[in-house]
Design an enzyme around this catalytic site. Structure first.
Site, PDB file in Angstrom:
ATOM      1  N   PHE A 240      49.318  46.008  56.327  1.00  0.00           N
ATOM      2  CA  PHE A 240      50.000  46.811  57.349  1.00  0.00           C
ATOM      3  C   PHE A 240      49.266  46.632  58.667  1.00  0.00           C
ATOM      4  O   PHE A 240      48.068  46.894  58.750  1.00  0.00           O
ATOM      5  CB  PHE A 240      50.042  48.300  56.986  1.00  0.00           C
TER       6      PHE A 240
ATOM      7  N   ASP B  47      41.482  43.523  60.905  1.00  0.00           N
ATOM      8  CA  ASP B  47      42.126  44.757  61.341  1.00  0.00           C
ATOM      9  C   ASP B  47      41.346  45.914  60.721  1.00  0.00           C
ATOM     10  O   ASP B  47      41.450  46.193  59.527  1.00  0.00           O
ATOM     11  CB  ASP B  47      43.590  44.767  60.870  1.00  0.00           C
TER      12      ASP B  47
ATOM     13  N   LYS C 163      42.844  54.182  65.866  1.00  0.00           N
ATOM     14  CA  LYS C 163      42.717  55.443  65.143  1.00  0.00           C
ATOM     15  C   LYS C 163      41.458  56.244  65.557  1.00  0.00           C
ATOM     16  O   LYS C 163      41.491  56.882  66.589  1.00  0.00           O
ATOM     17  CB  LYS C 163      42.784  55.200  63.640  1.00  0.00           C
TER      18      LYS C 163
HETATM   19  C1  LIG Z   1      47.644  52.615  61.682  1.00  0.00           C
HETATM   20  C2  LIG Z   1      47.412  51.170  61.546  1.00  0.00           C
HETATM   21  C3  LIG Z   1      47.931  50.245  62.454  1.00  0.00           C
HETATM   22  C4  LIG Z   1      48.844  50.651  63.583  1.00  0.00           C
HETATM   23  O1  LIG Z   1      48.216  51.518  64.476  1.00  0.00           O
HETATM   24  P1  LIG Z   1      49.093  52.470  65.424  1.00  0.00           P
HETATM   25  O2  LIG Z   1      48.061  53.180  66.253  1.00  0.00           O
HETATM   26  O3  LIG Z   1      49.888  53.355  64.546  1.00  0.00           O
HETATM   27  O4  LIG Z   1      49.931  51.599  66.268  1.00  0.00           O
HETATM   28  C5  LIG Z   1      47.609  48.919  62.285  1.00  0.00           C
HETATM   29  N1  LIG Z   1      46.800  48.509  61.283  1.00  0.00           N
HETATM   30  C6  LIG Z   1      46.277  49.370  60.391  1.00  0.00           C
HETATM   31  C7  LIG Z   1      45.374  48.866  59.327  1.00  0.00           C
HETATM   32  C8  LIG Z   1      46.579  50.726  60.479  1.00  0.00           C
HETATM   33  O5  LIG Z   1      46.095  51.572  59.572  1.00  0.00           O
END
Ligand SMILES: *Cc1c(COP(=O)(O)O)cnc(C)c1O
Length: 391
Positions: A135, A220, A249
């Site tokens: 994700f 990520d 986050k």
């Molecule tokens: C939450 C998340 C995203 C997206 O971040 P947003 O701030 O919601 O745009 C991308 N990668 C990972 C692993 C995430 O947990």
């Protein structure tokens, strides 16, 4: 539905599946709804509120910044941006930082930085390899590297040149590498995908593959970064440094901010003035939040604290696996953990809510636990007691 829920939804199209609760304020690791009911929070606004709620020092820093200056755009220098970038570079051990407004935009920036690097080097590389169960966000670029059919299908065609390898299967990655491969993107710990830890061999193997083939490695760490694993960033725990790192986050403790960072080697060829930009990115307000957050994490030795409470959480969840037929396994590490149940977790989450515990799912059969990092063992005990009752 109570009056507040109706107001919240009034005149709006429903785009979110929401829990039937209206949260009003928070204190420490507890949230309170509009009826004054208290909830123990093991969701932290999806791994965002590392400091918990109503941290006085953080609130003061933001109030002070609001009195001072909120926004200028990137046409000018601003002091908080420099300060936040310096602290984030130190914490991430990367060389250059670009601030974005979200995690999704951090991914977009990371993908663009990788493409620009290949273009500037004249390699003709443009393909990305991403992982199953990944994700990375919901914009067209981020969605293109996200492996989740329900999220993707209605929006196809997505950007071309993306292939998916099987997470933790190095051979499956090797099979997809061509002379056109630009970058490999992965979450060291998959959050949305069910709390799946990359094996050390997989992380090391990807690094070696990237080095051998001239491919960039993008990590990520939007969800697993910022001390959640007991290291400031998960790559440090693996000892496998990416070329580009995406963050968001928890870095801003709740103000909307993300960042992508890169090594000097990538930066030298990658984004130049005019290649990429954002109006709000790195504005004084969000950067005051990032700087204060990092300052507190360092001073309070957050990574050490997470190692301790994380070990306790592991012990308690392992015991739960032993005692409950419904709990099949524990996943994750530190304060990014999950338990896989023998079926959908929706009911358990709804029942927990009634009992005053906020937890969330990751895919359909995993309960995800990403609490504020400031939790103590007694909060873990309280969470376990509620879960035992609900299960
Ligand atoms: C939450 C998340 C995203 C997206 O971040 P947003 O701030 O919601 O745009 C991308 N990668 C990972 C692993 C995430 O947990």
């Amino acid at each position: 539905m109570n009056q507040y829920m109706e107001e919240t939804n009034g005149g709006l199209v429903h785009t979110y599946n929401r829990f039937p609760v209206v949260l009003d304020h928070g204190e420490g690791v507890y949230l309170y709804d509009t009826d004054g009911k208290k909830y123990l929070d093991f969701a932290a606004g999806i791994a965002v509120s590392g400091l918990g709620y109503s941290n006085e020092e953080w609130k003061e820093a933001l109030k002070e910044q609001i009195d001072h200056l909120v926004h200028t755009s990137n046409l000018y220098y601003n002091t908080t941006c420099g300060k936040a970038a310096g602290l984030l570079k130190k914490a991430s051990r990367m060389d250059r930082v670009f601030f974005t407004n979200s995690g999704t935009e951090a991914i977009e920036g990371a993908l663009k930085a990788a493409r620009k690097y290949a273009w500037a080097k004249g390699t003709g590389r443009y393909e990305f390899i991403a992982m199953t169960n990944s994700f990375h966000g919901r914009s067209m670029g981020a969605l293109s590297v996200t492996e989740h059919d329900a999220y993707r299908t209605p929006f196809e065609p997505l950007i071309p040149g993306v292939k998916f390898a099987v997470f933790n299967d190095l051979d499956s990655v090797k099979k997809l590498v061509t002379e056109k491969t630009c970058a490999i993107i992965l979450e060291p710990i998959q959050g949305e995908g069910g709390i799946n830890l990359a094996t050390p061999e997989f992380m090391e193997g990807i690094r070696a593959l990237c080095d051998a083939e001239g491919i960039l490695m993008i990590c990520d760490e939007i969800q697993c970064g910022m001390a959640r694993t007991g290291a400031m960033f998960a790559w440090q725990k693996y000892g496998v440094k990416p070329d580009i790192l995406a963050m968001a986050k928890a870095i801003g403790s709740g103000v909307p901010v993300g960042a992508f960072a890169m090594t000097e080697e990538v930066a030298e060829y990658s984004l130049k003035p005019g290649d990429h930009g954002t109006t709000y990115g790195g504005n004084p307000l969000v950067c005051a939040s990032v700087a204060k957050t990092l300052e507190i994490y360092e001073r309070e030795q957050m990574t050490e604290h997470v190692k301790e409470v994380g070990a306790y959480l592991t012990e308690k969840l392992d015991a739960l696996v032993q005692e409950s037929d419904r709990v099949l396994e524990r996943r994750g590490t530190g304060l990014i953990q999950g338990i896989r149940l023998n079926g959908p977790v929706g009911d358990v989450i709804q029942e927990a809510l009634k009992e005053g515990l906020l937890i969330i799912s990751a895919r359909s059969d995993v309960i995800r636990m990403v609490p504020p990092l400031v939790i103590k063992n007694r909060h873990i005990d309280e969470m376990i007691r509620i879960l035992q009752k609900v299960l």
